[in-house]
Write an enzyme that holds these catalytic residues in place. Structure first.
Site, PDB file in Angstrom:
ATOM      1  N   GLU A 155     -25.877   9.079   6.036  1.00  0.00           N
ATOM      2  CA  GLU A 155     -25.159   9.946   7.068  1.00  0.00           C
ATOM      3  C   GLU A 155     -23.321  10.350   6.959  1.00  0.00           C
ATOM      4  O   GLU A 155     -23.291   9.740   4.987  1.00  0.00           O
ATOM      5  CB  GLU A 155     -23.731   8.538   8.134  1.00  0.00           C
ATOM      6  CG  GLU A 155     -23.926   7.992   8.055  1.00  0.00           C
ATOM      7  CD  GLU A 155     -23.271   6.748   8.889  1.00  0.00           C
ATOM      8  OE1 GLU A 155     -22.061   7.614   9.198  1.00  0.00           O
ATOM      9  OE2 GLU A 155     -22.512   5.720   8.970  1.00  0.00           O
TER      10      GLU A 155
ATOM     11  N   LYS B 265     -20.520  -3.685  12.566  1.00  0.00           N
ATOM     12  CA  LYS B 265     -19.052  -4.511  12.355  1.00  0.00           C
ATOM     13  C   LYS B 265     -18.310  -5.899  13.226  1.00  0.00           C
ATOM     14  O   LYS B 265     -18.650  -5.748  14.501  1.00  0.00           O
ATOM     15  CB  LYS B 265     -18.771  -3.094  12.219  1.00  0.00           C
ATOM     16  CG  LYS B 265     -18.584  -3.318  11.054  1.00  0.00           C
ATOM     17  CD  LYS B 265     -17.825  -1.980  10.158  1.00  0.00           C
ATOM     18  CE  LYS B 265     -18.825  -0.847  10.879  1.00  0.00           C
ATOM     19  NZ  LYS B 265     -18.306   0.016  11.423  1.00  0.00           N
TER      20      LYS B 265
HETATM   21  N1  PSU Z   1     -19.952   1.956   9.466  1.00  0.00           N
HETATM   22  C1  PSU Z   1     -19.329   1.791   8.552  1.00  0.00           C
HETATM   23  N2  PSU Z   1     -18.380   2.793   8.533  1.00  0.00           N
HETATM   24  C2  PSU Z   1     -19.036   3.598   8.724  1.00  0.00           C
HETATM   25  C3  PSU Z   1     -19.052   3.464  10.550  1.00  0.00           C
HETATM   26  C4  PSU Z   1     -19.755   2.612  11.091  1.00  0.00           C
HETATM   27  O1  PSU Z   1     -19.534   0.753   7.741  1.00  0.00           O
HETATM   28  O2  PSU Z   1     -17.308   4.506   9.238  1.00  0.00           O
HETATM   29  C5  PSU Z   1     -19.237   4.720  11.155  1.00  0.00           C
HETATM   30  C6  PSU Z   1     -20.582   5.639  11.511  1.00  0.00           C
HETATM   31  O3  PSU Z   1     -20.682   6.624  11.904  1.00  0.00           O
HETATM   32  C7  PSU Z   1     -20.767   4.741  12.994  1.00  0.00           C
HETATM   33  C8  PSU Z   1     -19.193   5.213  13.511  1.00  0.00           C
HETATM   34  O4  PSU Z   1     -22.152   6.020  13.696  1.00  0.00           O
HETATM   35  O5  PSU Z   1     -18.662   4.338  12.083  1.00  0.00           O
HETATM   36  C9  PSU Z   1     -19.273   4.239  15.253  1.00  0.00           C
HETATM   37  O6  PSU Z   1     -18.212   5.301  14.906  1.00  0.00           O
HETATM   38  P1  PSU Z   1     -18.133   5.012  17.086  1.00  0.00           P
HETATM   39  O7  PSU Z   1     -18.026   3.280  17.241  1.00  0.00           O
HETATM   40  O8  PSU Z   1     -16.367   6.176  17.550  1.00  0.00           O
HETATM   41  O9  PSU Z   1     -19.142   5.670  17.771  1.00  0.00           O
END
Ligand code: PSU
Ligand code: MN
Length: 307
Positions: free
Chosen positions: A26, A161
């Site tokens: 990603e 996370k």
């Molecule tokens: N995990 C990480 N770093 C990130 C993300 C996840 O260690 O930058 C990013 C991923 O791209 C994930 C996004 O899909 O955060 C989720 O964002 P949201 O909670 O706004 O959907």
């Protein structure tokens, strides 16, 4: 096989048409998840891990409105340098960014969409989005979970996370029929930590076992993703207390500042990095590399099962 609106690198296209293993990666983690220049260095070293383990890396983003599978090193550098100026693109943002010809860094959700349309079945990242703490009030649930519910891609991560509500995230995945596998573990990994005290659905001990499960699911028409959780190597893990304190503080700052919506995850990650004096960033980099290695091994097994 590859959707006509997707542009892909010759290397990725050749690998896909010849049925060789490919691993999707990603780009939100590059533009929004880590500071420059560590983000670019990490993206390139993660690609190298995939290669060293016998698969072709395909870093994914939207470039000038074109869904792109297999970025060049220059494109990765561009996304890393531009950082937060690049739009974070999840499922709901894709049409706008494509229609207006802009660059977009893809989240887990939109990377899964592009991977599936290119015919890539295995994807490595750091951590997925999930159900946020306080979601019963904010209704903040990452679109990543809904994508896992419907798109046929295996996502290798180090768990959801620590900023999230992990029990609620597991409940959501159960409701939507997403298997949560633990690689060499029964305990759900917690991203920065190897354990959370929560159980995965099934423990798996080899990449071949994972490939067999994927085949069984998709051959039977059970659409949707599979979450493969892979604990960070012990030597790079962080003490649970330390990370929990940083997370609590970051969360209360986010609340005080009124940070919501798509800003929430990048804000929390950046604050946790600052509050741990950069230690959490080092852990983050190591675990993504570790996931890239496992994803490459899974992709090789999946490629063997194609006839
Ligand atoms: N995990 C990480 N770093 C990130 C993300 C996840 O260690 O930058 C990013 C991923 O791209 C994930 C996004 O899909 O955060 C989720 O964002 P949201 O909670 O706004 O959907
Ligand atoms: Mn959200």
């Amino acid at each position: 096989m590859i959707h006509p609106l997707i542009q892909s690198s010759p290397e990725v296209r050749d690998a896909l048409t010849q049925g060789r293993p490919v691993v999707a990666l990603e780009s939100t983690i590059i533009s929004h998840g880590m500071p420059f220049p560590r983000n670019v260095e990490t993206a390139l070293s993660v690609e190298q891990q995939v290669r060293d383990n016998g698969a072709v890396p395909a870093t994914i983003a939207v470039m000038a409105g074109r869904p792109t599978v297999g970025l060049t090193a220059d494109q990765i550098e561009h996304l890393g340098k531009e950082g937060l100026r690049v739009t974070k693109v999840s499922r709901r943002d894709l049409p706008q960014i494509m229609a207006t010809g802009k660059d977009g860094a893809t989240t887990v959700a939109s990377t899964m969409i592009l991977a599936a349309r290119a015919g890539i079945q295995v994807f490595a990242t750091g951590g997925i989005g999930g159900v946020h703490r306080g979601a019963e009030r904010s209704m903040d649930v990452s679109a990543d979970l809904q994508e896992l519910a419907q798109t046929d891609v295996a996502v290798v991560c180090a768990g959801a996370k620590a900023i999230l509500d992990l029990p609620k995230t597991l409940e959501y995945l159960e409701t939507h029929g997403v298997p949560v596998l633990g690689f060499e573990t029964d305990d759900l990994p917690g991203f920065y930590t190897r354990e959370t005290g929560l159980q995965v659905d099934h423990r798996v001990d080899t990449p071949a076992q994972i490939a067999q499960l994927l085949r069984a699911k998709w051959d039977f028409g059970l659409h949707g993703g599979v979450l493969v959780t892979n604990p960070v190597p012990a030597e790079f893990a962080m003490p649970r207390k330390r990370i929990e304190q940083a997370v609590e503080q970051a969360l209360s700052e986010a609340e005080a500042k009124g940070v919501t919506g798509k800003q929430s995850t990048p804000f929390l990650l950046a604050r946790v990095t600052e509050l741990t004096g950069g230690d959490s960033l080092a852990t983050n980099i190591r675990l993504v590399e570790n996931n890239a290695r496992l994803a490459a091994l899974i992709a090789r097994e999946v490629a063997k099962t194609h006839t």
